[in-house]
Design a protein around this motif. Structure first.
Motif, mmCIF file in Angstrom:
data_model
loop_
_atom_site.group_PDB
_atom_site.id
_atom_site.type_symbol
_atom_site.label_atom_id
_atom_site.label_comp_id
_atom_site.label_asym_id
_atom_site.label_seq_id
_atom_site.Cartn_x
_atom_site.Cartn_y
_atom_site.Cartn_z
ATOM 1 N N GLY A 105 0.808 -1.212 0.000
ATOM 2 C CA GLY A 105 0.000 0.000 0.000
ATOM 3 C C GLY A 105 0.842 1.262 0.000
ATOM 4 N N GLY A 106 0.178 2.377 0.234
ATOM 5 C CA GLY A 106 0.862 3.661 0.299
ATOM 6 C C GLY A 106 0.640 4.313 1.650
ATOM 7 N N ALA A 107 1.407 5.374 1.909
ATOM 8 C CA ALA A 107 1.300 6.081 3.191
ATOM 9 C C ALA A 107 0.294 7.220 3.156
ATOM 10 C CB ALA A 107 2.672 6.621 3.597
ATOM 11 N N GLY A 108 -0.118 7.637 1.957
ATOM 12 C CA GLY A 108 -0.950 8.836 1.833
ATOM 13 C C GLY A 108 -2.289 8.764 2.532
ATOM 14 N N SER A 109 -2.814 7.540 2.711
ATOM 15 C CA SER A 109 -4.127 7.396 3.344
ATOM 16 C C SER A 109 -4.051 7.257 4.861
ATOM 17 C CB SER A 109 -4.856 6.178 2.760
ATOM 18 O OG SER A 109 -4.077 5.005 2.931
ATOM 19 N N THR A 117 -6.090 12.827 6.311
ATOM 20 C CA THR A 117 -5.047 11.915 5.847
ATOM 21 C C THR A 117 -3.794 12.678 5.432
ATOM 22 O OG1 THR A 117 -5.899 11.956 3.572
ATOM 23 C CG2 THR A 117 -6.749 10.245 5.054
ATOM 24 N N LEU A 118 -2.711 11.931 5.345
ATOM 25 C CA LEU A 118 -1.426 12.528 4.982
ATOM 26 C C LEU A 118 -1.485 13.214 3.627
ATOM 27 C CD1 LEU A 118 1.607 12.857 5.707
ATOM 28 C CD2 LEU A 118 2.007 10.673 4.536
ATOM 29 N N VAL A 119 -2.168 12.609 2.663
ATOM 30 C CA VAL A 119 -2.229 13.199 1.322
ATOM 31 C C VAL A 119 -2.984 14.520 1.315
ATOM 32 C CG1 VAL A 119 -4.370 12.047 0.568
ATOM 33 C CG2 VAL A 119 -2.605 12.602 -1.113
ATOM 34 N N GLN A 120 -3.795 14.766 2.342
ATOM 35 C CA GLN A 120 -4.524 16.032 2.444
ATOM 36 C C GLN A 120 -3.684 17.141 3.075
ATOM 37 O OE1 GLN A 120 -7.817 14.354 4.710
ATOM 38 N NE2 GLN A 120 -9.192 14.546 2.949
ATOM 39 N N SER A 121 -2.500 16.797 3.566
ATOM 40 C CA SER A 121 -1.622 17.789 4.184
ATOM 41 C C SER A 121 -1.145 18.792 3.134
ATOM 42 C CB SER A 121 -0.410 17.112 4.823
ATOM 43 O OG SER A 121 -0.812 16.153 5.781
ATOM 44 N N PRO A 122 -1.041 20.066 3.479
ATOM 45 C CA PRO A 122 -0.656 21.090 2.495
ATOM 46 C C PRO A 122 0.744 20.906 1.924
ATOM 47 C CG PRO A 122 -0.725 21.997 4.729
ATOM 48 C CD PRO A 122 -1.354 20.655 4.797
ATOM 49 N N ASP A 123 1.633 20.229 2.669
ATOM 50 C CA ASP A 123 2.996 20.059 2.181
ATOM 51 C C ASP A 123 3.231 18.683 1.552
ATOM 52 O OD1 ASP A 123 2.693 18.744 4.567
ATOM 53 O OD2 ASP A 123 4.633 19.351 5.400
ATOM 54 N N PHE A 124 2.142 17.952 1.255
ATOM 55 C CA PHE A 124 2.316 16.656 0.601
ATOM 56 C C PHE A 124 2.873 16.874 -0.802
ATOM 57 C CE2 PHE A 124 1.205 12.785 -1.624
ATOM 58 C CZ PHE A 124 1.432 11.800 -0.676
ATOM 59 N N PRO A 125 3.939 16.144 -1.190
ATOM 60 C CA PRO A 125 4.569 16.360 -2.501
ATOM 61 C C PRO A 125 3.575 16.159 -3.649
ATOM 62 C CG PRO A 125 5.949 14.974 -1.109
ATOM 63 C CD PRO A 125 4.642 15.115 -0.405
ATOM 64 N N PRO A 126 3.357 17.171 -4.467
ATOM 65 C CA PRO A 126 2.356 17.056 -5.546
ATOM 66 C C PRO A 126 2.658 15.969 -6.557
ATOM 67 C CG PRO A 126 3.685 19.049 -5.785
ATOM 68 C CD PRO A 126 3.998 18.490 -4.441
ATOM 69 N N GLU A 131 -0.743 9.149 -7.200
ATOM 70 C CA GLU A 131 -0.471 7.785 -6.763
ATOM 71 C C GLU A 131 -1.058 7.526 -5.377
ATOM 72 O OE1 GLU A 131 3.365 4.795 -6.106
ATOM 73 O OE2 GLU A 131 3.680 6.898 -6.591
ATOM 74 N N ALA A 132 -0.899 8.489 -4.476
ATOM 75 C CA ALA A 132 -1.415 8.328 -3.119
ATOM 76 C C ALA A 132 -2.940 8.238 -3.109
ATOM 77 C CB ALA A 132 -0.950 9.493 -2.243
ATOM 78 N N LEU A 133 -3.578 9.051 -3.929
ATOM 79 C CA LEU A 133 -5.040 9.013 -3.998
ATOM 80 C C LEU A 133 -5.521 7.677 -4.561
ATOM 81 C CD1 LEU A 133 -5.736 12.641 -5.288
ATOM 82 C CD2 LEU A 133 -6.227 11.737 -2.996
ATOM 83 N N ALA A 134 -4.796 7.164 -5.540
ATOM 84 C CA ALA A 134 -5.171 5.865 -6.118
ATOM 85 C C ALA A 134 -5.015 4.744 -5.101
ATOM 86 C CB ALA A 134 -4.333 5.587 -7.357
ATOM 87 N N GLN A 135 -3.963 4.809 -4.299
ATOM 88 C CA GLN A 135 -3.800 3.801 -3.242
ATOM 89 C C GLN A 135 -4.932 3.925 -2.219
ATOM 90 O OE1 GLN A 135 -2.178 1.172 -2.782
ATOM 91 N NE2 GLN A 135 -0.052 1.256 -3.471
ATOM 92 N N GLY A 136 -5.358 5.145 -1.952
ATOM 93 C CA GLY A 136 -6.491 5.341 -1.052
ATOM 94 C C GLY A 136 -7.765 4.722 -1.615
ATOM 95 N N GLU A 137 -7.934 4.823 -2.928
ATOM 96 C CA GLU A 137 -9.079 4.191 -3.573
ATOM 97 C C GLU A 137 -8.987 2.677 -3.469
ATOM 98 O OE1 GLU A 137 -9.970 5.553 -7.541
ATOM 99 O OE2 GLU A 137 -9.218 7.556 -7.085
ATOM 100 N N VAL A 154 -0.688 -3.194 3.461
ATOM 101 C CA VAL A 154 0.498 -2.848 4.252
ATOM 102 C C VAL A 154 1.087 -1.512 3.776
ATOM 103 C CG1 VAL A 154 2.713 -3.657 5.129
ATOM 104 C CG2 VAL A 154 0.957 -5.324 4.486
ATOM 105 N N SER A 155 0.831 -0.456 4.542
ATOM 106 C CA SER A 155 1.345 0.867 4.201
ATOM 107 C C SER A 155 2.763 1.043 4.741
ATOM 108 C CB SER A 155 0.459 1.966 4.803
ATOM 109 O OG SER A 155 -0.792 2.031 4.152
ATOM 110 N N PRO A 156 3.693 1.477 3.892
ATOM 111 C CA PRO A 156 5.034 1.791 4.388
ATOM 112 C C PRO A 156 5.052 3.167 5.034
ATOM 113 C CG PRO A 156 4.927 2.260 2.062
ATOM 114 C CD PRO A 156 3.575 1.707 2.441
ATOM 115 N N ALA A 157 6.175 3.525 5.593
ATOM 116 C CA ALA A 157 6.366 4.883 6.107
ATOM 117 C C ALA A 157 6.293 5.873 4.948
ATOM 118 C CB ALA A 157 7.718 4.986 6.797
ATOM 119 N N ALA A 158 6.170 7.161 5.279
ATOM 120 C CA ALA A 158 6.104 8.185 4.243
ATOM 121 C C ALA A 158 7.356 8.175 3.379
ATOM 122 C CB ALA A 158 5.916 9.556 4.883
ATOM 123 N N GLU A 159 8.483 7.863 3.989
ATOM 124 C CA GLU A 159 9.759 7.804 3.269
ATOM 125 C C GLU A 159 10.237 6.356 3.231
ATOM 126 O OE1 GLU A 159 14.355 9.491 3.622
ATOM 127 O OE2 GLU A 159 12.840 10.148 5.059
#
Length: 213
Positions: A105-109, A117-126, A131-137, A154-159
């Protein structure tokens, strides 16, 4: 335990494959182009063609007990491949002997605050947002499914970055968490270790977990 890895020639997929082989697990690589498996790896694994943009033939999973899916659309920009593949696997795998599906999985969700969610954070890399939104879907597909397959997202860390094993990993749930210096990180090697460790038990069935230092 015979395992199949979807996307075994990708960055995370190939690391998962190497970790599985180090544990002397029989591995079947399910890849679009089996010819990409070359050298020593080609001699250690069984390769079968699988194109997730086409209908999945249940026979491709013959003799497989567990599937690890490392589906990515970053290279082609086809991010919707992730939720569509999740849906297809949840529909097809009950027609086979496969009982468990582990999803990269991804970390954005992950939640950074209640309902945020992390992907909604203002400093999330555009550049990673689609990709993050698709993983959330894809995660939503899993959670809304009544498939008989025992899945774990299984979501990994943001990095997540190239590197050897560094430290003991921790397992969390839906909440975003960091290490002692405020970083959310894990090497791809330790992520692979965490994923393969799940094979030894039936823990975390039908739920999302997160892995980080």
């Amino acid at each position: 335990m015979n395992i199949a890895i979807i996307g075994a020639t990708g960055w995370i997929g190939s690391t998962l494959m190497q970790e599985a082989l180090s544990r002397q697990l029989p591995v079947t690589a399910l890849v679009r182009d089996p010819a990409k498996l070359t050298g020593e790896l080609a001699d250690q694994v069984t390769a079968r063609p699988l194109d997730l943009e086409l209908a999945i033939d249940p026979q491709v999973f013959e003799g497989i007990d567990l599937v690890i899916a490392a589906v990515g659309g970053r290279a082609s920009g086809q991010h919707q491949l992730m939720p569509s593949s999740a849906k297809a696997l949840l529909e097809v795998l009950p027609k086979t002997q496969v009982k468990r599906l582990l999803w990269v999985g991804g970390a954005g969700s992950l939640e950074v605050a209640p309902g945020v969610t992390l992907v909604q954070s203002p400093d999330f890399p555009p550049e990673y947002k689609d990709e993050a939104l698709a993983q959330g879907e894809a995660l939503k597909v899993f959670r809304e499914s009544d498939s008989a397959v025992n899945w774990t997202f299984v979501s990994p860390a943001a990095e997540i970055y190239p590197g050897d094993s560094e430290a003991a990993y921790r397992i969390g749930g839906d909440q975003f968490f960091t290490d002692d210096v405020g970083r959310s990180r894990i090497s791809v090697t330790d992520y692979a270790k965490a994923m393969l460790d799940l094979i030894a038990s039936d823990d975390y069935g039908r739920q999302r977990i997160s892995v980080a230092y």
